[in-house]
Design a protein around this motif. Sequence first.
Motif, PDB file in Angstrom:
ATOM      1  N   TRP A 151      27.346  37.581  32.418  1.00 38.48           N
ATOM      2  CA  TRP A 151      28.784  37.875  32.322  1.00 38.48           C
ATOM      3  C   TRP A 151      29.460  37.657  33.673  1.00 38.48           C
ATOM      4  O   TRP A 151      30.549  37.070  33.748  1.00 38.48           O
ATOM      5  CB  TRP A 151      28.987  39.308  31.842  1.00 38.48           C
ATOM      6  CG  TRP A 151      30.429  39.672  31.635  1.00 38.48           C
ATOM      7  CD1 TRP A 151      31.161  39.510  30.495  1.00 38.48           C
ATOM      8  CD2 TRP A 151      31.317  40.253  32.607  1.00 38.48           C
ATOM      9  NE1 TRP A 151      32.447  39.943  30.697  1.00 38.48           N
ATOM     10  CE2 TRP A 151      32.571  40.402  31.982  1.00 38.48           C
ATOM     11  CE3 TRP A 151      31.164  40.644  33.934  1.00 38.48           C
ATOM     12  CZ2 TRP A 151      33.664  40.943  32.647  1.00 38.48           C
ATOM     13  CZ3 TRP A 151      32.269  41.182  34.596  1.00 38.48           C
ATOM     14  CH2 TRP A 151      33.501  41.327  33.959  1.00 38.48           C
TER      15      TRP A 151
ATOM     16  N   MET B 215      24.421  41.322  32.056  1.00 35.09           N
ATOM     17  CA  MET B 215      25.545  41.550  32.959  1.00 35.09           C
ATOM     18  C   MET B 215      25.658  40.437  34.000  1.00 35.09           C
ATOM     19  O   MET B 215      26.766  40.025  34.367  1.00 35.09           O
ATOM     20  CB  MET B 215      25.394  42.905  33.650  1.00 35.09           C
ATOM     21  CG  MET B 215      25.683  44.116  32.771  1.00 35.09           C
ATOM     22  SD  MET B 215      27.340  44.096  32.022  1.00 35.09           S
ATOM     23  CE  MET B 215      28.389  43.863  33.462  1.00 35.09           C
TER      24      MET B 215
ATOM     25  N   LEU C  53      40.041  37.960  36.861  1.00 29.43           N
ATOM     26  CA  LEU C  53      39.757  39.390  36.820  1.00 29.43           C
ATOM     27  C   LEU C  53      40.469  40.061  37.981  1.00 29.43           C
ATOM     28  O   LEU C  53      40.249  39.708  39.139  1.00 29.43           O
ATOM     29  CB  LEU C  53      38.245  39.621  36.902  1.00 29.43           C
ATOM     30  CG  LEU C  53      37.493  38.962  35.743  1.00 29.43           C
ATOM     31  CD1 LEU C  53      36.010  38.935  36.045  1.00 29.43           C
ATOM     32  CD2 LEU C  53      37.751  39.677  34.448  1.00 29.43           C
TER      33      LEU C  53
ATOM     34  N   ALA D 126      32.951  37.065  38.303  1.00 27.99           N
ATOM     35  CA  ALA D 126      33.264  38.465  38.566  1.00 27.99           C
ATOM     36  C   ALA D 126      32.493  39.006  39.755  1.00 27.99           C
ATOM     37  O   ALA D 126      31.315  38.700  39.934  1.00 27.99           O
ATOM     38  CB  ALA D 126      32.943  39.305  37.325  1.00 27.99           C
TER      39      ALA D 126
ATOM     40  N   ASP E   2      34.406  44.462  39.402  1.00 29.65           N
ATOM     41  CA  ASP E   2      34.793  44.090  38.035  1.00 29.65           C
ATOM     42  C   ASP E   2      33.641  44.338  37.064  1.00 29.65           C
ATOM     43  O   ASP E   2      33.830  44.861  35.970  1.00 29.65           O
ATOM     44  CB  ASP E   2      35.170  42.610  37.973  1.00 29.65           C
ATOM     45  CG  ASP E   2      36.269  42.248  38.949  1.00 29.65           C
ATOM     46  OD1 ASP E   2      37.306  42.923  38.923  1.00 29.65           O
ATOM     47  OD2 ASP E   2      36.081  41.307  39.737  1.00 29.65           O
ATOM     48  N   ALA E   3      32.442  43.931  37.484  1.00 33.70           N
ATOM     49  CA  ALA E   3      31.269  44.066  36.616  1.00 33.70           C
ATOM     50  C   ALA E   3      30.942  45.531  36.353  1.00 33.70           C
ATOM     51  O   ALA E   3      30.486  45.880  35.259  1.00 33.70           O
ATOM     52  CB  ALA E   3      30.069  43.369  37.250  1.00 33.70           C
TER      53      ALA E   3
ATOM     54  N   LYS F  44      32.300  50.308  30.489  1.00 23.50           N
ATOM     55  CA  LYS F  44      33.045  50.260  29.229  1.00 23.50           C
ATOM     56  C   LYS F  44      32.190  49.811  28.045  1.00 23.50           C
ATOM     57  O   LYS F  44      32.410  50.250  26.918  1.00 23.50           O
ATOM     58  CB  LYS F  44      34.250  49.323  29.364  1.00 23.50           C
ATOM     59  CG  LYS F  44      35.395  49.913  30.178  1.00 23.50           C
ATOM     60  CD  LYS F  44      36.586  48.966  30.185  1.00 23.50           C
ATOM     61  CE  LYS F  44      37.799  49.609  30.858  1.00 23.50           C
ATOM     62  NZ  LYS F  44      38.972  48.694  30.862  1.00 23.50           N
ATOM     63  N   THR F  45      31.221  48.948  28.298  1.00 25.16           N
ATOM     64  CA  THR F  45      30.473  48.340  27.185  1.00 25.16           C
ATOM     65  C   THR F  45      29.061  48.883  27.009  1.00 25.16           C
ATOM     66  O   THR F  45      28.424  48.604  26.003  1.00 25.16           O
ATOM     67  CB  THR F  45      30.379  46.811  27.370  1.00 25.16           C
ATOM     68  OG1 THR F  45      29.666  46.515  28.584  1.00 25.16           O
ATOM     69  CG2 THR F  45      31.770  46.185  27.434  1.00 25.16           C
TER      70      THR F  45
ATOM     71  N   GLU G  70      33.182  46.664  33.560  1.00 22.22           N
ATOM     72  CA  GLU G  70      32.711  46.053  32.311  1.00 22.22           C
ATOM     73  C   GLU G  70      31.463  46.777  31.803  1.00 22.22           C
ATOM     74  O   GLU G  70      31.342  47.085  30.611  1.00 22.22           O
ATOM     75  CB  GLU G  70      32.415  44.577  32.543  1.00 22.22           C
ATOM     76  CG  GLU G  70      31.790  43.841  31.355  1.00 22.22           C
ATOM     77  CD  GLU G  70      32.762  43.588  30.211  1.00 22.22           C
ATOM     78  OE1 GLU G  70      32.301  43.164  29.137  1.00 22.22           O
ATOM     79  OE2 GLU G  70      33.981  43.813  30.392  1.00 22.22           O
ATOM     80  N   PHE G  71      30.541  47.054  32.698  1.00 24.61           N
ATOM     81  CA  PHE G  71      29.314  47.754  32.327  1.00 24.61           C
ATOM     82  C   PHE G  71      29.619  49.145  31.794  1.00 24.61           C
ATOM     83  O   PHE G  71      29.115  49.549  30.733  1.00 24.61           O
ATOM     84  CB  PHE G  71      28.379  47.853  33.531  1.00 24.61           C
ATOM     85  CG  PHE G  71      27.193  48.754  33.314  1.00 24.61           C
ATOM     86  CD1 PHE G  71      26.103  48.320  32.578  1.00 24.61           C
ATOM     87  CD2 PHE G  71      27.190  50.053  33.820  1.00 24.61           C
ATOM     88  CE1 PHE G  71      25.020  49.166  32.343  1.00 24.61           C
ATOM     89  CE2 PHE G  71      26.117  50.898  33.596  1.00 24.61           C
ATOM     90  CZ  PHE G  71      25.031  50.453  32.858  1.00 24.61           C
TER      91      PHE G  71
ATOM     92  N   ASN H 104      32.380  34.762  34.291  1.00 25.88           N
ATOM     93  CA  ASN H 104      33.725  35.237  34.588  1.00 25.88           C
ATOM     94  C   ASN H 104      34.056  35.243  36.078  1.00 25.88           C
ATOM     95  O   ASN H 104      35.108  35.747  36.471  1.00 25.88           O
ATOM     96  CB  ASN H 104      33.910  36.643  34.012  1.00 25.88           C
ATOM     97  CG  ASN H 104      33.907  36.651  32.499  1.00 25.88           C
ATOM     98  OD1 ASN H 104      34.907  36.330  31.872  1.00 25.88           O
ATOM     99  ND2 ASN H 104      32.775  37.001  31.915  1.00 25.88           N
TER     100      ASN H 104
END
Length: 334
Positions: free
Chosen positions: A295, A292, A4, A301, A305-306, A312-313, A309-310, A299
């Motif tokens: 995740w 999360m 990442l 992460a 990074d997280a 975006k998702t 991701e949070f 990863n």
Amino acid sequence: MRKLLIASAIAAGTMLGVSGQASAACGSVSIAEMNWASAQLLANVDKIILSKGYGCDVSIVPGDTMPTFTSMNEKGSPDVAGEMWINAVAVPLEKAKSEGRLHTVSDPITGLGEGWWLLPHTMKKHPELKTVQDILKRPDLFPHPEDPSKGGFHICPPGWNCELSNRNHFRGWDMEAKGWMIVETGSAAGLDGSIAKAAERGENWFGYYWSPTALIGKYNMQAVDMGEFAGKDNWDNCLSKPEQECADPKKSAWVKSEVYSIATDNFKKSAGKAGMKYLEKRTYPGPVMNGMLVWMGENQAEGADAAIEFLKTQEDVWTKWVSGSAAKKIKKAL
């Protein structure tokens, strides 16, 4: 396992950093990034939302519970601690709030707490195990690794306050007389490893853990009903003390965990009503946070990074915390 690179991009100022001029509506804000995963996610999401959505000039600083609280209380910095477990600072926090230095502004995560847990396959196979009393009748289902004739009860590593509490609970529930022995996990890795091993082998496991954590999310662990809380005096003056100071422990549910986001008076002034409103509305559903954390573990992460991701998702979660105009700015920045 994919690498990442977003965190380094942020550090380089090429993505989602706090670049450009902060709007006049919000000044400089510092956020404590505590040294555990859920708090790291919180800090970095707050950074992106406050900078990109509300124009704050945001900086992230390292944090930990006691040093961060002391600095906020005595120096007014950092401005925000997203996940402050306040049992250890309850008295000085109330004083700081009464004097206007600090403000508690949200319950950051639902389902927070400590206690005793089972793996879901155990509950599925043995639906009769609904309470601690039910479990304690069946030590045979949870053989101790060193003496299978006894039930094994997993506790915290040495030096953790919850080690004291669990040892006193063990006596309060009269577990030895019911055929149980404590499993000495030795370290955080040992405790985690005992859960992972049991989960992956389909074996039974019983003991202490807490949420939100990656393990709770990964293995869908289930909290055990510990019954009624036996009172603050029993907890504060016995269960949480060394054994020699707890002569007569009463069986009890675990004390309720009090966890808040804390902000300084400077944040209230700098971020204004919009910033305070965001913090007041910003609550992560427990299952989302545990997901999360899984995740992040899978990863490798970091919080930065997280956070991306949070954002975006989980739009359906975080867009409820911000104004429509702020949501548009944040989405554009992503």
